[in-house]
Write an enzyme that holds these catalytic residues in place. Sequence first.
Site, mmCIF file in Angstrom:
data_model
loop_
_atom_site.group_PDB
_atom_site.id
_atom_site.type_symbol
_atom_site.label_atom_id
_atom_site.label_comp_id
_atom_site.label_asym_id
_atom_site.label_seq_id
_atom_site.Cartn_x
_atom_site.Cartn_y
_atom_site.Cartn_z
ATOM 1 C CG HIS A 120 -20.417 27.863 -0.642
ATOM 2 N ND1 HIS A 120 -20.875 27.959 0.657
ATOM 3 C CD2 HIS A 120 -21.091 26.831 -1.204
ATOM 4 C CE1 HIS A 120 -21.797 27.032 0.854
ATOM 5 N NE2 HIS A 120 -21.943 26.336 -0.246
ATOM 6 C CG HIS A 143 -20.765 19.397 2.630
ATOM 7 N ND1 HIS A 143 -21.234 19.316 1.353
ATOM 8 C CD2 HIS A 143 -21.502 20.374 3.210
ATOM 9 C CE1 HIS A 143 -22.209 20.181 1.169
ATOM 10 N NE2 HIS A 143 -22.383 20.831 2.286
ATOM 11 C CE LYS A 186 -21.023 35.106 7.793
ATOM 12 N NZ LYS A 186 -21.200 34.929 6.327
ATOM 13 C CB SER A 204 -36.579 54.011 22.182
ATOM 14 O OG SER A 204 -35.372 53.426 21.793
#
Length: 546
Positions: free
Chosen positions: A245, A292, A378, A520
């Site tokens: 991270h 950041h 991602k 559906s």
Amino acid sequence: MGPQDVPLEEKALTVVYGPDLVNINFCNFCCNSRETTLVWAKELLKMAYNLMSWNASPRKYLEKAHTKLILMKDRSGKIPVKHIVRMFATHKDDKKRVEKALELAGLPKAKNDSIAPEKFTFEDFFCFYRHLSGRMEIYKLYEKLCGGNKKKGMTTEQLVNFLNKEQRDPRLNEILYPYLTSEHAREVIKQCEPNKVYAQKGLLSAEGFLQYLMSEDNNIMALDKLDLNEDMNQPLNHYFINSSHNTYLTGHQLTGKSSVEMYRQCLLGGCRCIELDCWNGHNSDEEPIITHGYTVVTEILLKEVIEAIAESAFKTSEFPVILSFENHCSPKQQAKMAMYCQKAFGEMLLTEPLSTHPLKPGHPLPSPNQLLRKILIKNKRKRYSLEQNNVHHEEEESSFSLSPEHILPAHNDGLENLDLDITGIIHQENNEKIISLMNSSVERTESNSSKIASFHCIREDSILDSGGEDDENHYRQTEEGTKESEAGAEMSALVNYVQPVRFYSFEHAERRNRCNEVSSFVETQATNLLKEHPVEFVKLIKGSYI
């Protein structure tokens, strides 16, 4: 250095070392040929990331520290005390503790003192470490095992009792893993007891007991279990992924510095998912940057980060790497991001789903073994409407949209000017009414229902979701209103198998899965109901929205 036709950078080798990923030093070397450089790089990486070495016993690490100190001699051939202090101390309080431990171990402690190597054996070093760490809980345990009389030492029988009752896993098979005997206990005492008098008597002192606990006999994980033995052929979402991270940071999240080198170190250290916080560049060249946001953290260029990832992604592992983009860039700069990824990664970048694993409901994700040496992006996928493009709607955020273009009821029931441009969440209290109306036969029919114009009903994940206020606000967000930038078409095209999602709770996810089973059915019944009974349908839907 060597042949002149080979560029210098292809013969250069940099060894990065330090106590952690942030406080690092560099040693630069140059070889005579490209082949020699590759051999050194390959072998050094094997040594640096050897699993046996990474999971060595605490005693082994102490032996390495002792060896390093022995090699740090001055011109007189002695070990300066300041080198010992510098190895273990980072501030003034630590320095005082180190000096006190040296004094208790009977070693010189003054700043300008030196120690002769022959008087600084591993036993002397271990005695210094014992006073520095102060493991009082170990001594309490030792005293308890000795029956409250630690001065006499631990006998062979007491050690056998400790090994079989305290250290032994009771789940082990007694035939395959028999109980330890006095002979084994005597061997432990012989290897770990520093006091020769105690060793001859078959006794284990507190120092010997501590050395045994730090030896390879007490590793947390058995060395034969360190080899990769898991099944790596399951879908990608079946695994925990080693992730990083704020990968770019070297310090504080608000005031620290960013570094391209951190991406290299994290990938070399085994991370398979790293984060890139991308923002618009402020200079005239409009180069995307990584930082950041809304802090005083320094900036680094995305282009340099992409190049560093391409260099280091698969040096220590061939399993896939996921680049987790936190994308705040404009479409123009996102186009640059996509270009840099395609240019730097080349064939390593997964630009299309595997033919054996299409992006369709019911198809599992590919396994790590099927994605070897592949880089996955991602990032948020750009949302398209049905008219714009035929995209994978199962990946879109959950909502339910009913947008009849116009409805012309056969009879005038006060609905002739009804504006029914409806988009939103069907509240839970109306769910049962809708399903009941769809399943029941309505006696009243409209003779002119064929005049109803066409409509479209976008099927998405949670048609019957009844979330809280946060859920509804999230689903109602438009493309322009999202707090984080939606992915542009260029970056969106690179997204396969991995996409960021908002996770609320396991209960919420289970509720969404249940709703998928009836979505559906609801679409089909809603279409039929609108065609056959428009007035009832309009009244019901109108009452479901405010």
